[in-house]
Motif scaffolding. Structure first.
Motif, short mmCIF file in Angstrom:
data_model
loop_
_atom_site.label_atom_id
_atom_site.label_comp_id
_atom_site.label_asym_id
_atom_site.label_seq_id
_atom_site.Cartn_x
_atom_site.Cartn_y
_atom_site.Cartn_z
N LEU A 1 0.86 -1.19 0.07
CA LEU A 1 -0.03 0.03 0.09
C LEU A 1 0.79 1.18 0.07
O LEU A 1 0.43 2.22 -0.62
N GLY A 2 1.89 1.25 0.64
CA GLY A 2 2.67 2.49 0.82
C GLY A 2 3.37 2.80 -0.60
O GLY A 2 3.38 3.93 -0.92
N TYR A 3 3.93 1.73 -1.44
CA TYR A 3 4.56 2.04 -2.45
C TYR A 3 3.49 2.23 -3.48
O TYR A 3 3.60 3.11 -4.56
N LEU A 4 2.40 1.51 -3.50
CA LEU A 4 1.41 2.00 -4.56
C LEU A 4 0.94 3.56 -4.13
O LEU A 4 0.45 4.05 -5.12
N GLY A 5 0.71 3.80 -3.17
CA GLY A 5 0.36 5.09 -2.76
C GLY A 5 1.35 6.14 -3.18
O GLY A 5 0.80 7.24 -3.75
N LEU A 6 2.73 6.00 -3.20
CA LEU A 6 3.53 6.82 -3.77
C LEU A 6 3.46 6.91 -5.35
O LEU A 6 3.47 7.88 -5.82
N GLU B 1 0.59 6.20 -6.92
CA GLU B 1 -0.73 6.70 -7.29
C GLU B 1 -0.59 8.42 -6.87
O GLU B 1 -1.38 9.07 -7.77
N GLN B 2 0.20 8.73 -6.16
CA GLN B 2 0.41 10.38 -5.75
C GLN B 2 1.57 10.90 -6.73
O GLN B 2 1.94 12.17 -6.55
N ASP B 3 2.16 10.03 -7.81
CA ASP B 3 3.15 10.42 -8.62
C ASP B 3 4.39 11.02 -7.97
O ASP B 3 5.14 12.10 -8.19
N VAL C 1 12.58 5.07 -13.84
CA VAL C 1 13.52 4.16 -12.92
C VAL C 1 13.19 3.93 -11.65
O VAL C 1 13.02 2.67 -10.84
N GLU C 2 12.70 4.83 -11.16
CA GLU C 2 12.06 4.90 -9.51
C GLU C 2 10.89 4.30 -9.58
O GLU C 2 10.38 3.62 -8.86
N LEU C 3 10.18 4.51 -10.57
CA LEU C 3 8.81 4.15 -10.72
C LEU C 3 8.68 2.59 -10.74
O LEU C 3 8.10 1.81 -10.03
N ARG C 4 9.60 2.05 -11.64
CA ARG C 4 9.97 0.45 -11.86
C ARG C 4 10.40 -0.11 -10.49
O ARG C 4 10.08 -1.18 -10.07
#
Length: 364
Positions: free
Chosen positions: A160-165, A167-169, A175-178
């Motif tokens: 949830l934490g990483y998906l939240g990051l 989702e909030q762009d 690279v950081e997204l992947r």
């Protein structure tokens, strides 16, 4: 008649009546002899005798005999039923909590109610055992909920934490997204492992898993399994070896379930035995059983942990390895599968090696 207390009571009551009559007759005989001596030597007794002599002697003797018989009968019956009263007092004490459930009633083997006391002790023992098992089941359920909640919450929080990051762009570049997606994926896979292990363990506990029984070659299965693990072992800096002088050991069981057993043990050896650089699987025959050992040469399991190693959610001290972090159900599942195949599993560990030993019946 051995356990027919009612029939025993009837027989005992009749016997007590007969004994009371005999004792009354004997006592009356003694009293008459002693009374004649008193009449001859004690004046007041002579006066009493003259008064009694006005009545029919047979009536007097009969009344005296009846009174004595009733007296002796009451004494004999009291000795019989007094024990029953003690039993009732003990049962009442157990019922109202004065005594513990495992409190034992004294068993008098020579008393008619002795078998009843033994049966009541047995009943109380079974009730006590059922109560203890119910408490253990309740404690196990609470621990299961606590452990599952804890083990599921940790990776879920990360997901949830990483998906939240994402989702909030809140990432700098692709690279950081992947990287965030990769972490969320890995944590999701861990959640999947936890849920699958929990589901499998629950089915094993409630015996709802049907075995798909076939005949297969254990040596061939283990050889193929080690081939499949060659790359993961190499990535962990380890090697594997199958040691046996047999080319064929036929087993009757669920091959898929037993594959999972050895997969869990090999993964366990990789997690806790990397320092030893090697996993050795040995197979030998002992009578009508195949004995398989999965051995690693890492740090030993502490002696205090060995008795609990197959308990669900039990993990050995994390300081033993930096790669630990399983569901805590793997070895419990392994034990359940082995026992469903009428086999046994045990573990030994010292400074030289840690060996999980499995015995499985073979096809002669």
């Amino acid at each position: 008649m051995k356990d027919n207390i009612a029939l025993k009571l009837v027989f005992r009551s009749l016997l007590n009546i007969a004994i009371s009559a005999v004792l009354a007759a004997f006592s009356l005989y003694i009293l008459l002899g002693f009374g004649m001596w008193l009449i001859d030597n004690v004046r007041p007794m002579r006066v009493l005798y003259q008064f009694i002599d006005r009545f029919d002697r047979r009536l007097v003797y009969g009344a005296a005999g009846i009174v004595m018989s009733v007296f002796y009968y009451i004494i004999l019956q009291w000795s019989l039923f007094h024990y029953l009263g003690q039993m009732n007092k003990t049962v009442r004490g157990i019922a109202d909590g004065t005594y513990d459930m495992d409190y034992k009633i004294e068993v008098r083997k020579r008393n008619i109610f002795g078998p009843m006391a033994a049966n009541m002790n047995s009943l109380a023992g079974r009730l006590h055992h059922a109560l203890v098992e119910e408490r253990k089941a309740e404690q196990t359920k609470n621990e299961l909920i606590t452990n599952v909640s804890h083990d599921l919450r940790t990776p879920l929080t990360s997901v949830l934490g990483y998906l939240g990051l994402i989702e909030q762009d809140r990432y700098r570049d692709e690279v950081e997204l992947r990287h965030y997606v990769q972490i969320a994926y890995e944590k999701s896979m861990r959640l999947n492992v936890l849920i699958n292990d929990l589901f499998e363990y629950t089915r094993m506990r409630h015996d709802t898993t049907a075995l798909k029984v076939t005949n297969f070659n254990l040596i061939e299965m283990l050889g193929q399994l080690l081939v499949q693990f060659r790359l993961p072992l190499e990535e962990a800096g380890m090697q594997s070896k199958l040691v046996t002088d047999k080319t064929s050991v036929m087993i009757k069981g669920d091959a898929a379930k037993l594959v999972r057993v050895f997969e869990n043990l090999i993964v366990n050896a990789m997690n806790y035995g990397r320092d030893g650089k090697q996993v050795v699987v040995t197979v030998q025959l002992e009578g009508s059983a195949a004995v398989i050992e999965v051995i690693n040469f890492g740090e030993p399991i502490p002696m205090m942990d060995i008795p609990h190693i197959f308990e669900r959610f039990y993990r050995v001290d994390k300081s033993r390895t930096q790669w630990s972090g399983g569901s805590g159900l793997g070895l419990a599942i392994v034990k359940g599968i082995v026992e469903k195949h009428e086999g046994t599993i045990s573990v030994t560990s010292d400074s030289e090696q840690t060996a999980f030993r499995i015995t499985l019946p073979i096809i002669n």
